[in-house]
Design an enzyme around this catalytic site. Structure first.
Site, PDB file in Angstrom:
ATOM      1  N   ASP A 293      77.058  65.180 -28.224  1.00  0.00           N
ATOM      2  CA  ASP A 293      78.512  65.102 -28.072  1.00  0.00           C
ATOM      3  C   ASP A 293      79.234  66.411 -28.378  1.00  0.00           C
ATOM      4  O   ASP A 293      80.423  66.533 -28.072  1.00  0.00           O
ATOM      5  CB  ASP A 293      79.081  63.994 -28.965  1.00  0.00           C
ATOM      6  CG  ASP A 293      78.914  62.614 -28.347  1.00  0.00           C
ATOM      7  OD1 ASP A 293      78.611  62.535 -27.138  1.00  0.00           O
ATOM      8  OD2 ASP A 293      79.072  61.611 -29.069  1.00  0.00           O
TER       9      ASP A 293
ATOM     10  N   LYS B  44      91.257  58.187 -25.733  1.00  0.00           N
ATOM     11  CA  LYS B  44      89.993  57.447 -25.896  1.00  0.00           C
ATOM     12  C   LYS B  44      89.415  57.636 -27.290  1.00  0.00           C
ATOM     13  O   LYS B  44      88.860  56.697 -27.872  1.00  0.00           O
ATOM     14  CB  LYS B  44      88.990  57.898 -24.835  1.00  0.00           C
ATOM     15  CG  LYS B  44      87.633  57.230 -24.945  1.00  0.00           C
ATOM     16  CD  LYS B  44      86.712  57.664 -23.824  1.00  0.00           C
ATOM     17  CE  LYS B  44      85.306  57.145 -24.022  1.00  0.00           C
ATOM     18  NZ  LYS B  44      85.196  55.684 -23.996  1.00  0.00           N
TER      19      LYS B  44
ATOM     20  N   SER C 216      69.437  55.782 -24.574  1.00  0.00           N
ATOM     21  CA  SER C 216      70.675  55.799 -25.360  1.00  0.00           C
ATOM     22  C   SER C 216      70.424  55.186 -26.726  1.00  0.00           C
ATOM     23  O   SER C 216      69.913  54.067 -26.831  1.00  0.00           O
ATOM     24  CB  SER C 216      71.785  55.016 -24.650  1.00  0.00           C
ATOM     25  OG  SER C 216      72.913  54.876 -25.492  1.00  0.00           O
ATOM     26  N   SER C 217      70.825  55.898 -27.765  1.00  0.00           N
ATOM     27  CA  SER C 217      70.680  55.370 -29.124  1.00  0.00           C
ATOM     28  C   SER C 217      71.594  54.176 -29.350  1.00  0.00           C
ATOM     29  O   SER C 217      71.370  53.372 -30.265  1.00  0.00           O
ATOM     30  CB  SER C 217      70.992  56.462 -30.152  1.00  0.00           C
ATOM     31  OG  SER C 217      72.344  56.880 -30.043  1.00  0.00           O
ATOM     32  N   GLN C 218      72.641  54.038 -28.524  1.00  0.00           N
ATOM     33  CA  GLN C 218      73.567  52.910 -28.698  1.00  0.00           C
ATOM     34  C   GLN C 218      72.896  51.574 -28.397  1.00  0.00           C
ATOM     35  O   GLN C 218      73.265  50.548 -28.969  1.00  0.00           O
ATOM     36  CB  GLN C 218      74.804  53.108 -27.828  1.00  0.00           C
ATOM     37  CG  GLN C 218      75.694  54.245 -28.323  1.00  0.00           C
ATOM     38  CD  GLN C 218      76.922  54.439 -27.465  1.00  0.00           C
ATOM     39  OE1 GLN C 218      77.202  53.680 -26.556  1.00  0.00           O
ATOM     40  NE2 GLN C 218      77.670  55.489 -27.751  1.00  0.00           N
TER      41      GLN C 218
ATOM     42  N   LYS D 212      84.878  57.418 -34.710  1.00  0.00           N
ATOM     43  CA  LYS D 212      84.741  56.307 -33.765  1.00  0.00           C
ATOM     44  C   LYS D 212      83.374  55.645 -33.927  1.00  0.00           C
ATOM     45  O   LYS D 212      83.254  54.421 -33.881  1.00  0.00           O
ATOM     46  CB  LYS D 212      84.933  56.833 -32.347  1.00  0.00           C
ATOM     47  CG  LYS D 212      84.775  55.807 -31.244  1.00  0.00           C
ATOM     48  CD  LYS D 212      85.351  56.330 -29.932  1.00  0.00           C
ATOM     49  CE  LYS D 212      84.624  57.544 -29.400  1.00  0.00           C
ATOM     50  NZ  LYS D 212      83.354  57.203 -28.712  1.00  0.00           N
TER      51      LYS D 212
ATOM     52  N   ARG E   2      86.385  64.244 -23.796  1.00  0.00           N
ATOM     53  CA  ARG E   2      85.806  65.471 -24.347  1.00  0.00           C
ATOM     54  C   ARG E   2      85.990  66.668 -23.405  1.00  0.00           C
ATOM     55  O   ARG E   2      86.013  67.810 -23.858  1.00  0.00           O
ATOM     56  CB  ARG E   2      84.332  65.262 -24.688  1.00  0.00           C
ATOM     57  CG  ARG E   2      84.141  64.181 -25.740  1.00  0.00           C
ATOM     58  CD  ARG E   2      82.851  64.332 -26.511  1.00  0.00           C
ATOM     59  NE  ARG E   2      82.616  63.145 -27.318  1.00  0.00           N
ATOM     60  CZ  ARG E   2      83.248  62.851 -28.449  1.00  0.00           C
ATOM     61  NH1 ARG E   2      84.187  63.662 -28.907  1.00  0.00           N
ATOM     62  NH2 ARG E   2      82.960  61.751 -29.115  1.00  0.00           N
TER      63      ARG E   2
ATOM     64  N   ARG F 286      77.915  52.878 -15.104  1.00  0.00           N
ATOM     65  CA  ARG F 286      77.112  53.310 -16.248  1.00  0.00           C
ATOM     66  C   ARG F 286      76.003  52.285 -16.511  1.00  0.00           C
ATOM     67  O   ARG F 286      76.273  51.104 -16.739  1.00  0.00           O
ATOM     68  CB  ARG F 286      77.995  53.508 -17.488  1.00  0.00           C
ATOM     69  CG  ARG F 286      79.028  54.600 -17.298  1.00  0.00           C
ATOM     70  CD  ARG F 286      79.881  54.821 -18.529  1.00  0.00           C
ATOM     71  NE  ARG F 286      79.115  55.425 -19.611  1.00  0.00           N
ATOM     72  CZ  ARG F 286      79.653  55.781 -20.782  1.00  0.00           C
ATOM     73  NH1 ARG F 286      80.939  55.581 -21.004  1.00  0.00           N
ATOM     74  NH2 ARG F 286      78.902  56.318 -21.721  1.00  0.00           N
TER      75      ARG F 286
END
Length: 409
Positions: free
Chosen positions: A292, A390, A144-146, A21, A366, A98
């Site tokens: 994760d 998801k 967050s690395s995102q 993903k 998860r 979030r």
């Protein structure tokens, strides 16, 4: 709710796992930025990646990405540079809880026009696409690395490029490295050195075919399953020894702490037990770069009745649910004695228990999948099991192939 029971041991089978993903969503956005010149193979069939593709193809002024956190962050950056287009991007009730303020602040400082449609700091967002000429930004790197990846991807299309200075402790470094390496792979000379990322403006990239490696986070559930089995062997594809994915650290973690041997051959990964392995008294792991897989590791420890201390988990509180609280709630149903802090989880012992655990998923894919390997030891029940769509829609189908009985309750 479903009940899962193991029917056979040892386990032996071969499975094909959907593409990563993380890689898929980066490449989908990159491909859109460069006029779809890439041919992508083994793209993730996850709900998140499907939502990402639909959003990129959507020509209306309302984008709903449901629970897809990666898509929310990447698309916020993408739409901020779509000159002349105004959209509102929204999501599920949990998505509206979030935080996204750090990314919005960074984009607005660069010259974007993003406002909050409901609550300050949270989706939904109203985005007016602008031409951005500012070429440098400083962003907190411990959230967050995102956010960092989102800025890096659109930096390729800013006419002056983009230099990103990372302020503070950098978390999830492998995910940032994945982004840089994917950019390099398509010919964009991005650089990540110390606390600075440099992204050059790039007009065009060459047309080429790229294969998305299968998802290492998804592989974690098979590592856990082998750790909880005896004399078992499972082969999964498509995986490579020189992976871009940080969660490939599973190889060393499960070899050292859980006795699982990894062998690569022709794009496939075979997992089997190490007959000489013995479990240590207490497992200690810093998972700052691989958050994760924390849930899977915690569940593996419970299945083995192992004590552990897992640290570096600060980002788990802002995922699909507060994963630290969720893990404590559900793993205590197996008798585990658990303590959590803002960035750690410890299992310090076990009490006896007698009932069949009825496990909640908290709308978190998860949470469902990390618990499934425990069915090799216990009969368990999982509520809202289809939340796995998801990231891994064929998860329960694959577990049936492995010989598990799964029935509706």
């Amino acid at each position: 709710m479903i009940e899962i029971s193991a029917l056979q041991s040892p386990l032996k089978n071969q499975l094909a796992i959907t593409g990563s993903k993380s890689e898929s969503n980066r490449l989908l956005l990159l491909n859109k930025l460069f006029n779809q010149v890439l041919t992508l193979e083994n793209v993730s069939n996850s709900e998140d990646s499907q939502l990402m593709q639909k959003a990129l193809a959507n020509e209306t002024d309302l984008i709903d990405i449901h629970h897809a956190g990666t898509a929310m962050r990447f698309l916020t950056a993408y739409f901020s540079i779509q000159e002349g287009r105004t959209i509102t991007i929204t999501g599920s009730a949990r998505m509206k809880q979030r935080p996204i303020k750090v990314l919005v602040d960074a984009l607005n400082q660069l010259g974007a026009e993003i406002t909050y449609a409901e609550n300050e700091g949270f989706p939904p967002l109203k985005i007016v696409g602008k031409k951005i000429t500012t070429n440098s930004i400083t962003i907190p790197s411990n959230i967050s690395s995102q956010y960092i990846t989102a800025l890096s991807l659109i930096g390729t299309k800013l006419e002056n490029g983009l230099t990103i200075t990372l302020d503070g402790k950098i978390i999830s470094v492998p995910y940032i490295q994945m982004t840089i390496e994917l950019l390099n792979r398509v010919g964009i000379k991005a650089i990540f050195e110390e606390n600075t990322i440099t992204i050059p403006f790039t007009e065009n990239i060459q047309s080429e075919k790229l294969q998305v490696e299968s998802d290492w986070s998804s592989a974690s559930y098979y590592y856990s399953l082998i750790a909880l089995s005896k004399e078992s062997e499972i082969t999964i594809s498509t995986y490579f020894e020189n992976s871009l994915q940080g969660d490939s650290a599973l190889q060393n973690i499960y070899a050292e702490h859980f006795g699982v041997i990894s062998t690569f051959k022709d794009g496939s990964l075979t997992l089997k037990n190490n007959p000489a392995f013995s479990l240590e008294n207490r497992i200690e792991l810093d998972l700052i770069n691989t958050p994760d897989i924390a849930q899977t590791i915690a569940a593996t420890c419970v299945g083995l009745k192992a004590k552990c201390l897992l640290t570096g988990l600060e980002t788990l509180k802002i995922k699909e649910t507060d994963r630290l609280v969720a893990l404590k709630n559900e793993l205590e149903k197996f008798g585990a004695i658990i303590t959590i802090t803002d960035d750690s989880l410890s299992i310090d012992g076990y009490n006896a228990y007698t009932t069949v655990p009825k496990l909640e998923t908290y709308n978190d894919h998860r949470m469902a999948m990390c618990m499934a390997p425990l069915a090799q030891i216990y009969s368990i029940r999982i509520n809202n099991e289809m939340v796995v769509e998801k990231s891994y829609p064929t998860f329960w189908e694959d577990w049936t192939k492995l010989g598990f009985e799964i029935k509706a309750i």
